[in-house]
Structures are given as structure tokens and as C-alpha cells.
Scaffold this motif. Structure first.
Motif, PDB file in Angstrom:
ATOM      1  N   GLU A  53      39.970  36.036  87.124  1.00 13.74           N
ATOM      2  CA  GLU A  53      40.115  37.187  86.238  1.00 13.74           C
ATOM      3  C   GLU A  53      40.170  36.783  84.767  1.00 13.74           C
ATOM      4  O   GLU A  53      39.549  37.409  83.912  1.00 13.74           O
ATOM      5  CB  GLU A  53      41.376  37.961  86.605  1.00 13.74           C
ATOM      6  N   ARG A  54      40.910  35.726  84.472  1.00 21.09           N
ATOM      7  CA  ARG A  54      41.009  35.286  83.068  1.00 21.09           C
ATOM      8  C   ARG A  54      39.674  34.830  82.518  1.00 21.09           C
ATOM      9  O   ARG A  54      39.333  35.087  81.374  1.00 21.09           O
ATOM     10  CB  ARG A  54      42.040  34.168  82.933  1.00 21.09           C
ATOM     11  N   GLY A  55      38.910  34.133  83.328  1.00 23.58           N
ATOM     12  CA  GLY A  55      37.584  33.700  82.896  1.00 23.58           C
ATOM     13  C   GLY A  55      36.687  34.882  82.596  1.00 23.58           C
ATOM     14  O   GLY A  55      35.973  34.900  81.587  1.00 23.58           O
ATOM     15  N   GLN A  56      36.720  35.876  83.459  1.00 25.31           N
ATOM     16  CA  GLN A  56      35.902  37.062  83.249  1.00 25.31           C
ATOM     17  C   GLN A  56      36.373  37.861  82.039  1.00 25.31           C
ATOM     18  O   GLN A  56      35.566  38.427  81.308  1.00 25.31           O
ATOM     19  CB  GLN A  56      35.895  37.935  84.513  1.00 25.31           C
ATOM     20  N   GLN A  57      37.673  37.894  81.806  1.00 28.94           N
ATOM     21  CA  GLN A  57      38.200  38.565  80.614  1.00 28.94           C
ATOM     22  C   GLN A  57      37.705  37.877  79.345  1.00 28.94           C
ATOM     23  O   GLN A  57      37.358  38.534  78.359  1.00 28.94           O
ATOM     24  CB  GLN A  57      39.725  38.599  80.632  1.00 28.94           C
ATOM     25  N   PHE A  58      37.673  36.549  79.367  1.00 24.52           N
ATOM     26  CA  PHE A  58      37.170  35.814  78.204  1.00 24.52           C
ATOM     27  C   PHE A  58      35.705  36.139  77.959  1.00 24.52           C
ATOM     28  O   PHE A  58      35.295  36.400  76.826  1.00 24.52           O
ATOM     29  CB  PHE A  58      37.374  34.303  78.387  1.00 24.52           C
ATOM     30  N   VAL A  59      34.904  36.133  79.017  1.00 23.21           N
ATOM     31  CA  VAL A  59      33.474  36.433  78.878  1.00 23.21           C
ATOM     32  C   VAL A  59      33.290  37.836  78.305  1.00 23.21           C
ATOM     33  O   VAL A  59      32.464  38.045  77.400  1.00 23.21           O
ATOM     34  CB  VAL A  59      32.741  36.274  80.228  1.00 23.21           C
ATOM     35  N   THR A  60      34.069  38.793  78.778  1.00 23.70           N
ATOM     36  CA  THR A  60      33.992  40.160  78.260  1.00 23.70           C
ATOM     37  C   THR A  60      34.343  40.198  76.776  1.00 23.70           C
ATOM     38  O   THR A  60      33.668  40.868  75.983  1.00 23.70           O
ATOM     39  CB  THR A  60      34.928  41.092  79.057  1.00 23.70           C
ATOM     40  N   MET A  61      35.376  39.458  76.386  1.00 21.95           N
ATOM     41  CA  MET A  61      35.788  39.417  74.985  1.00 21.95           C
ATOM     42  C   MET A  61      34.678  38.826  74.111  1.00 21.95           C
ATOM     43  O   MET A  61      34.383  39.339  73.022  1.00 21.95           O
ATOM     44  CB  MET A  61      37.068  38.593  74.829  1.00 21.95           C
ATOM     45  N   VAL A  62      34.045  37.766  74.579  1.00 21.90           N
ATOM     46  CA  VAL A  62      32.962  37.144  73.809  1.00 21.90           C
ATOM     47  C   VAL A  62      31.772  38.096  73.708  1.00 21.90           C
ATOM     48  O   VAL A  62      31.160  38.221  72.638  1.00 21.90           O
ATOM     49  CB  VAL A  62      32.556  35.786  74.427  1.00 21.90           C
ATOM     50  N   LYS A  63      31.453  38.793  74.781  1.00 21.53           N
ATOM     51  CA  LYS A  63      30.359  39.770  74.738  1.00 21.53           C
ATOM     52  C   LYS A  63      30.674  40.895  73.768  1.00 21.53           C
ATOM     53  O   LYS A  63      29.793  41.359  73.036  1.00 21.53           O
ATOM     54  CB  LYS A  63      30.098  40.334  76.132  1.00 21.53           C
ATOM     55  N   ASP A  64      31.929  41.337  73.749  1.00 22.67           N
ATOM     56  CA  ASP A  64      32.336  42.365  72.783  1.00 22.67           C
ATOM     57  C   ASP A  64      32.192  41.859  71.347  1.00 22.67           C
ATOM     58  O   ASP A  64      31.741  42.589  70.468  1.00 22.67           O
ATOM     59  CB  ASP A  64      33.779  42.802  73.042  1.00 22.67           C
ATOM     60  N   THR A  65      32.562  40.610  71.123  1.00 22.62           N
ATOM     61  CA  THR A  65      32.417  40.005  69.795  1.00 22.62           C
ATOM     62  C   THR A  65      30.942  39.962  69.410  1.00 22.62           C
ATOM     63  O   THR A  65      30.589  40.293  68.272  1.00 22.62           O
ATOM     64  CB  THR A  65      33.011  38.587  69.770  1.00 22.62           C
ATOM     65  N   ALA A  66      30.093  39.559  70.338  1.00 17.39           N
ATOM     66  CA  ALA A  66      28.653  39.504  70.060  1.00 17.39           C
ATOM     67  C   ALA A  66      28.126  40.873  69.678  1.00 17.39           C
ATOM     68  O   ALA A  66      27.316  41.008  68.757  1.00 17.39           O
ATOM     69  CB  ALA A  66      27.910  38.950  71.280  1.00 17.39           C
ATOM     70  N   ALA A  67      28.580  41.910  70.384  1.00 25.24           N
ATOM     71  CA  ALA A  67      28.129  43.277  70.077  1.00 25.24           C
ATOM     72  C   ALA A  67      28.579  43.701  68.685  1.00 25.24           C
ATOM     73  O   ALA A  67      27.824  44.382  67.977  1.00 25.24           O
ATOM     74  CB  ALA A  67      28.658  44.247  71.127  1.00 25.24           C
ATOM     75  N   LEU A  68      29.765  43.314  68.285  1.00 27.09           N
ATOM     76  CA  LEU A  68      30.263  43.662  66.957  1.00 27.09           C
ATOM     77  C   LEU A  68      29.490  42.954  65.843  1.00 27.09           C
ATOM     78  O   LEU A  68      29.328  43.492  64.752  1.00 27.09           O
ATOM     79  CB  LEU A  68      31.742  43.317  66.829  1.00 27.09           C
ATOM     80  N   LEU A  69      29.021  41.754  66.122  1.00 29.04           N
ATOM     81  CA  LEU A  69      28.327  40.971  65.103  1.00 29.04           C
ATOM     82  C   LEU A  69      26.854  41.343  64.968  1.00 29.04           C
ATOM     83  O   LEU A  69      26.214  40.923  64.015  1.00 29.04           O
ATOM     84  CB  LEU A  69      28.465  39.477  65.414  1.00 29.04           C
ATOM     85  N   ARG A  70      26.341  42.089  65.906  1.00 29.47           N
ATOM     86  CA  ARG A  70      24.921  42.460  65.856  1.00 29.47           C
ATOM     87  C   ARG A  70      24.697  43.724  65.123  1.00 29.47           C
ATOM     88  O   ARG A  70      25.411  44.507  64.779  1.00 29.47           O
ATOM     89  CB  ARG A  70      24.343  42.562  67.267  1.00 29.47           C
TER      90      ARG A  70
END
Length: 70
Positions: A53-70
Motif C-alpha cells: 500500500e505504501r509503495g502504491q501511495q508513493f506512486v500515486t503521489m508522484v503521478k499527482d506531482t507530474a500532473a501538477l507540473l504539466r
């Protein structure tokens, strides 16, 4: 020495995931050491090596960051 070190064997998924977490932190703080890194590089490391779960939460957070930067 003026050439990169080479690793003869594949790194464990846990070590690759931890490297992704560290790279993400360095990118966010604007570190000199991460100036050639990107959020996409972090995802390339994190997605295949994340577990639990923690690994998947991290991946989700990074994807959210990527969306914000685009």
C-alpha cells in the motif's frame, strides 16, 4: 576516475524503490544532484518496484506531482 561505476547485477526492487524516493525528494528541493532528473525518471523507477500500500501511495503521489507540473 572519470567514468561511471557499473553494476554487474540487477538491484533489488526495494533498493530501486528507495532510490526513486530519494530522487523525488532531491527533485522537490531543487538539489544540484537532481538537476538532470525528472518526475518521469522517478516514475520509471518507482512503478515497477513499488509494492504494498505504501509503495502504491508513493506512486500515486508522484503521478499527482507530474500532473501538477504539466
Amino acid at each position: 576516475m572519470d567514468r561511471p561505476a557499473s553494476i554487474k547485477r540487477r538491484l533489488s526492487d526495494e533498493l530501486r524503490f528507495l532510490a526513486a524516493v530519494a530522487e523525488y525528494a532531491e527533485i522537490l528541493r531543487g538539489s544540484y544532484w537532481a538537476k538532470e532528473s525528472s518526475i518521469d525518471d522517478v516514475l520509471a523507477l518507482a512503478v515497477p518496484s513499488a509494492s504494498g500500500e505504501r509503495g502504491q501511495q508513493f506512486v500515486t503521489m508522484v503521478k499527482d506531482t507530474a500532473a501538477l507540473l504539466r
